[in-house]
Motif scaffolding. Structure first.
Motif, PDB file in Angstrom:
ATOM      1  N   ALA A  12     107.552 117.426  -8.370  1.00 42.65           N
ATOM      2  CA  ALA A  12     108.208 116.201  -9.170  1.00 42.65           C
ATOM      3  C   ALA A  12     107.646 114.961  -8.488  1.00 42.65           C
ATOM      4  CB  ALA A  12     109.425 115.660  -9.165  1.00 42.65           C
ATOM      5  N   LEU A  13     106.679 115.242  -6.868  1.00 47.55           N
ATOM      6  CA  LEU A  13     106.026 113.730  -6.405  1.00 47.55           C
ATOM      7  C   LEU A  13     104.525 113.608  -6.944  1.00 47.55           C
ATOM      8  CD1 LEU A  13     107.246 111.788  -4.566  1.00 47.55           C
ATOM      9  CD2 LEU A  13     105.794 112.751  -2.675  1.00 47.55           C
ATOM     10  N   LYS A  14     104.072 114.467  -7.190  1.00 42.03           N
ATOM     11  CA  LYS A  14     102.621 114.781  -7.633  1.00 42.03           C
ATOM     12  C   LYS A  14     102.458 114.991  -9.013  1.00 42.03           C
ATOM     13  CE  LYS A  14     102.440 117.379  -2.939  1.00 42.03           C
ATOM     14  NZ  LYS A  14     102.337 118.252  -2.286  1.00 42.03           N
ATOM     15  N   ILE A  15     103.062 115.105  -9.503  1.00 44.30           N
ATOM     16  CA  ILE A  15     103.217 115.431 -11.603  1.00 44.30           C
ATOM     17  C   ILE A  15     102.773 114.401 -11.653  1.00 44.30           C
ATOM     18  CG2 ILE A  15     105.304 115.023 -11.713  1.00 44.30           C
ATOM     19  CD1 ILE A  15     104.931 118.112 -13.790  1.00 44.30           C
ATOM     20  N   ILE A  20     111.730 108.334 -18.556  1.00 42.33           N
ATOM     21  CA  ILE A  20     112.664 109.215 -16.925  1.00 42.33           C
ATOM     22  C   ILE A  20     111.291 109.408 -16.059  1.00 42.33           C
ATOM     23  CG2 ILE A  20     113.192 111.843 -16.587  1.00 42.33           C
ATOM     24  CD1 ILE A  20     114.524 111.862 -19.275  1.00 42.33           C
ATOM     25  N   PHE A  21     110.648 109.582 -16.350  1.00 41.28           N
ATOM     26  CA  PHE A  21     109.553 109.854 -15.209  1.00 41.28           C
ATOM     27  C   PHE A  21     108.822 108.879 -14.159  1.00 41.28           C
ATOM     28  CE2 PHE A  21     104.841 108.990 -14.571  1.00 41.28           C
ATOM     29  CZ  PHE A  21     104.015 110.386 -13.975  1.00 41.28           C
ATOM     30  N   LEU A  22     108.927 108.112 -14.619  1.00 34.00           N
ATOM     31  CA  LEU A  22     108.756 106.278 -14.417  1.00 34.00           C
ATOM     32  C   LEU A  22     109.623 106.406 -13.153  1.00 34.00           C
ATOM     33  CD1 LEU A  22     107.743 103.881 -17.238  1.00 34.00           C
ATOM     34  CD2 LEU A  22     105.857 104.980 -14.900  1.00 34.00           C
ATOM     35  N   ALA A  23     110.894 106.494 -13.762  1.00 32.51           N
ATOM     36  CA  ALA A  23     112.182 106.042 -12.938  1.00 32.51           C
ATOM     37  C   ALA A  23     112.134 107.954 -11.681  1.00 32.51           C
ATOM     38  CB  ALA A  23     113.387 106.213 -13.502  1.00 32.51           C
ATOM     39  N   GLU A  70     100.780 115.388 -17.988  1.00 32.69           N
ATOM     40  CA  GLU A  70     101.609 117.030 -17.443  1.00 32.69           C
ATOM     41  C   GLU A  70     103.269 117.063 -18.280  1.00 32.69           C
ATOM     42  OE1 GLU A  70     100.639 117.909 -12.955  1.00 32.69           O
ATOM     43  OE2 GLU A  70     100.944 120.485 -13.729  1.00 32.69           O
ATOM     44  N   PHE A  71     103.827 116.433 -17.172  1.00 38.99           N
ATOM     45  CA  PHE A  71     105.558 115.783 -17.222  1.00 38.99           C
ATOM     46  C   PHE A  71     105.634 115.680 -18.397  1.00 38.99           C
ATOM     47  CE2 PHE A  71     109.305 113.551 -17.707  1.00 38.99           C
ATOM     48  CZ  PHE A  71     110.391 114.442 -16.695  1.00 38.99           C
ATOM     49  N   LEU A  72     104.877 114.994 -19.192  1.00 36.32           N
ATOM     50  CA  LEU A  72     105.615 114.703 -20.976  1.00 36.32           C
ATOM     51  C   LEU A  72     105.229 116.205 -22.214  1.00 36.32           C
ATOM     52  CD1 LEU A  72     104.341 111.295 -21.062  1.00 36.32           C
ATOM     53  CD2 LEU A  72     106.939 112.210 -21.085  1.00 36.32           C
ATOM     54  N   ILE A 102     107.197 121.272 -24.020  1.00 35.69           N
ATOM     55  CA  ILE A 102     107.271 122.618 -23.885  1.00 35.69           C
ATOM     56  C   ILE A 102     108.297 123.029 -24.262  1.00 35.69           C
ATOM     57  CG2 ILE A 102     106.474 124.834 -22.883  1.00 35.69           C
ATOM     58  CD1 ILE A 102     104.036 123.237 -22.180  1.00 35.69           C
ATOM     59  N   PHE A 103     109.177 122.505 -22.496  1.00 36.22           N
ATOM     60  CA  PHE A 103     111.245 123.357 -22.610  1.00 36.22           C
ATOM     61  C   PHE A 103     111.709 122.420 -23.967  1.00 36.22           C
ATOM     62  CE2 PHE A 103     112.081 124.987 -18.098  1.00 36.22           C
ATOM     63  CZ  PHE A 103     110.497 124.640 -18.085  1.00 36.22           C
ATOM     64  N   ALA A 104     110.952 121.170 -24.066  1.00 40.85           N
ATOM     65  CA  ALA A 104     112.667 120.204 -25.554  1.00 40.85           C
ATOM     66  C   ALA A 104     112.291 121.535 -26.452  1.00 40.85           C
ATOM     67  CB  ALA A 104     112.344 119.020 -25.358  1.00 40.85           C
ATOM     68  N   ARG A 105     111.150 121.833 -26.939  1.00 47.09           N
ATOM     69  CA  ARG A 105     111.080 122.541 -27.964  1.00 47.09           C
ATOM     70  C   ARG A 105     111.889 124.386 -27.353  1.00 47.09           C
ATOM     71  NH1 ARG A 105     105.734 120.886 -29.293  1.00 47.09           N
ATOM     72  NH2 ARG A 105     104.590 122.703 -27.835  1.00 47.09           N
TER      73      ARG A 105
END
Ligand SMILES: [Zn+2]
Length: 272
Positions: free
Chosen positions: A132-135, A200-203, A139-141, A146-149
């Protein structure tokens, strides 16, 4: 339960204090956390040199060398602790003697795990998603899509806790990330807009960095750094552990509910 910021703090402490040192002796009072018999562990570890210590998700990976390279992979689970001290602590489960100090492994709840292996990627630490710190944002989006689909009905809080999605986040930081990004923890991931995903990514990045700067969260006795000191981020928690207290943003009482078995606190007005 130690999450990414707490494990990162421990790993930084261990690196500073133990890097390059040789394990001169091992004392085992409880072998419950080990994947090998205590005699094997003792024989293999004694006289090994610590060449590298790093974090992968919530795992600590200690690279050792004695003839060849091998690894100690540690997951602290509920209450595992590493305390560096001049001697052995009273409730030590495993003590590692290095020049001038002992590395005490303690575990009040007895759920922590230690794997002694030749290939750390064959332990559960090798089967988790990006850190989570390095992604990166890209890559996150991509992963989120993928997971949302694949699992559009999954709640966003549940996704954040899944170490196969991204690794390092647990119950404390998932709640804080969703408060800061103003998203209801029960939202289905298939319904989140790309702006919400980006928020979410930024937070996530903001909270993890701040929590590391504050040496993690000590909500109870479970987490201490290697000098036995509590972290400081509990002072900055907006929702975790604050059920029925007032939202720091709007003043309304925070609500709490179990989501996938984990207590989750949020603000009904601020998080949609
Ligand atoms: Zn609010």
């Amino acid at each position: 339960m130690p999450e990414l910021p707490e494990v990162e703090t421990i790993v930084r402490n261990l690196k500073e204090n133990l890097g390059g040192k040789i394990i001169r002796a091992v004392k085992i009072n409880s072998s419950r956390s080990l994947n090998v018999p205590p005699a094997v562990f003792k024989k293999k570890i004694s006289r090994a040199k610590i060449v590298q210590i790093r974090r992968v998700g919530k795992y600590i990976i200690i690279h050792l060398i004695k003839g060849k390279v091998f690894y100690l992979v540690v997951h602290l689970r509920m209450s595992g602790q590493f305390i560096i001290a001049a001697g052995l602590k009273e409730k030590v489960r495993i003590g590692f003697y290095l020049k001038n100090c002992w590395l005490n492994f303690l575990d009040a709840r007895n759920f922590a795990r230690i794997w002694l292996v030749n290939d750390w990627k064959k332990t559960p630490a090798g089967r988790i998603g990006p850190d989570a710190l390095k992604i990166t944002r890209k890559e996150f989006l991509e992963r989120f899509s993928i997971f949302a689909r694949r699992f559009p009905q999954k709640m966003v809080k549940v996704l954040l806790l899944e170490q196969e999605f991204i690794s390092g986040i647990g119950n404390i930081y998932a709640a804080e990330i969703l408060f800061l990004s103003r998203i209801n923890p029960k939202r289905k991931i298939g319904s989140l807009t790309s702006i919400e995903q980006k928020n979410i990514f930024l937070a996530m990045k903001k909270i993890l960095r701040k929590a590391i700067a504050r040496r993690g969260t000590s909500f109870d006795y479970a987490y201490r750094d290697t000098r036995g000191r509590p972290g400081d981020f509990q002072r900055y928690l907006n929702v975790y552990g604050r059920a029925q207290e007032q939202c720091r943003r709007c003043g309304r009482n925070l609500v709490s509910e179990k989501i996938a078995g984990r207590t989750t606190v949020w603000c009904r007005r601020c998080q949609n």
